[in-house]
Design a protein around this motif. Structure first.
Motif, PDB file in Angstrom:
ATOM      1  N   ARG A 228       0.846  -1.203   0.000  1.00 63.31           N
ATOM      2  CA  ARG A 228       0.000   0.000   0.000  1.00 63.31           C
ATOM      3  C   ARG A 228       0.878   1.249   0.000  1.00 63.31           C
ATOM      4  O   ARG A 228       0.614   2.222  -0.727  1.00 63.31           O
ATOM      5  CB  ARG A 228      -0.929  -0.030   1.205  1.00 63.31           C
ATOM      6  N   ARG A 229       1.926   1.237   0.794  1.00 59.58           N
ATOM      7  CA  ARG A 229       2.840   2.381   0.850  1.00 59.58           C
ATOM      8  C   ARG A 229       3.507   2.622  -0.498  1.00 59.58           C
ATOM      9  O   ARG A 229       3.744   3.772  -0.898  1.00 59.58           O
ATOM     10  CB  ARG A 229       3.899   2.116   1.918  1.00 59.58           C
ATOM     11  N   ARG A 230       3.783   1.551  -1.233  1.00 59.76           N
ATOM     12  CA  ARG A 230       4.416   1.665  -2.540  1.00 59.76           C
ATOM     13  C   ARG A 230       3.424   1.978  -3.663  1.00 59.76           C
ATOM     14  O   ARG A 230       3.811   2.172  -4.809  1.00 59.76           O
ATOM     15  CB  ARG A 230       5.142   0.343  -2.883  1.00 59.76           C
ATOM     16  N   GLY A 231       2.123   1.987  -3.330  1.00 59.89           N
ATOM     17  CA  GLY A 231       1.102   2.235  -4.334  1.00 59.89           C
ATOM     18  C   GLY A 231       0.850   1.032  -5.233  1.00 59.89           C
ATOM     19  O   GLY A 231       0.369   1.191  -6.357  1.00 59.89           O
ATOM     20  N   LEU A 232       1.145  -0.176  -4.741  1.00 59.75           N
ATOM     21  CA  LEU A 232       0.995  -1.383  -5.540  1.00 59.75           C
ATOM     22  C   LEU A 232      -0.137  -2.282  -5.067  1.00 59.75           C
ATOM     23  O   LEU A 232      -0.360  -3.343  -5.664  1.00 59.75           O
ATOM     24  CB  LEU A 232       2.300  -2.191  -5.536  1.00 59.75           C
ATOM     25  N   LEU A 233      -0.860  -1.893  -4.039  1.00 59.08           N
ATOM     26  CA  LEU A 233      -1.939  -2.723  -3.502  1.00 59.08           C
ATOM     27  C   LEU A 233      -3.277  -2.236  -4.043  1.00 59.08           C
ATOM     28  O   LEU A 233      -3.618  -1.070  -3.936  1.00 59.08           O
ATOM     29  CB  LEU A 233      -1.932  -2.676  -1.976  1.00 59.08           C
ATOM     30  N   LEU A 234      -4.053  -3.164  -4.594  1.00 55.68           N
ATOM     31  CA  LEU A 234      -5.349  -2.805  -5.147  1.00 55.68           C
ATOM     32  C   LEU A 234      -6.434  -2.714  -4.084  1.00 55.68           C
ATOM     33  O   LEU A 234      -7.371  -1.931  -4.215  1.00 55.68           O
ATOM     34  CB  LEU A 234      -5.775  -3.822  -6.218  1.00 55.68           C
TER      35      LEU A 234
END
Length: 220
Positions: free
Chosen positions: A210-216
């Motif tokens: 989520r922090r990396r912007g990779l979690l949907l």
């Protein structure tokens, strides 16, 4: 005889990412719990979005490590008729009830209230730490078909020859770094560290994604 190939699931994911050529329109779907560190490594290395497909095997009453099918979040079951009359249907129903309870719990804890994404025109990639029977990944692939992806791949560091044959009926591509013909097959035998992951470990991987912007999946 099986040989150790990976230090742990994260190491397996890194090795998988090195060998796997994957298009930019892919969405990764980790099978929790064991598939999460593997898929996490692939997501980070490839900079691809990740979600979870919460499916779980139906454990055989005489051997919890073996399975006779798998269940999806909507309660649908992939059934492999391998019981051979050894247990009653009442027992099978009870196993299914317990598995569904755990699937729903994991859905709630890991995905919150998030809906599964529309996959129209996308590649859906089911990732686990290994495919023993192939039933769990097959159920995950069948569940994701309803989201209309262009293609579905099933990917793991290791798999049995049997699982490879099973999954070819459900996926457009099956990719394993190592296909084993050894019997009995055990995913754990290829890992130096194959401990049972906790909810906390899974959530830590998801939080970093989520922090990396990779979690949907969204916060519940």
């Amino acid at each position: 005889m099986n040989v150790l190939l990976f230090e742990n699931r994260f190491d397996a994911g890194l090795k998988l990412a090195e060998q796997l050529q994957i298009p930019d329109n892919a969405v990764l779907f980790a099978v929790p719990r064991g598939g999460v560190p593997v898929a996490y490594a692939v997501a980070v290395e490839k900079e691809l979005p990740l979600d979870l497909v919460v499916v779980k095997k139906l454990p055989a009453p005489w051997n919890p490590e073996a399975g006779f099918g798998a269940m999806a979040p909507d309660g649908t079951v992939f059934w492999a008729d391998t019981l051979g009359g050894r247990v009653s249907m009442d027992t099978v129903v009870e196993v299914g009830r317990k598995v569904l309870e755990e699937v729903k719990r994991r859905e709630r804890v890991y995905r919150g209230s998030s809906r599964y994404p529309d996959l129209f025109g996308r590649l859906a990639v089911v990732i686990d730490d290994g495919f023993a029977s192939g039933y769990t990944a097959a159920r995950g692939a069948s569940f994701l078909r309803w989201l209309q992806p262009e293609r579905i791949w099933c990917v793991a560091p290791v798999c049995s020859e049997k699982a490879l044959k099973v999954l070819r009926e459900f996926c457009d591509r099956v990719f394993c770094l190592h296909v084993s013909r050894e019997l009995p097959f055990a995913v754990a035998s290829f890992y130096a560290d194959f401990h049972d992951l906790t909810d906390e470990e899974v959530l830590a991987y998801l939080q970093d994604l989520r922090r990396r912007g990779l979690l949907l999946t969204e916060e519940s």
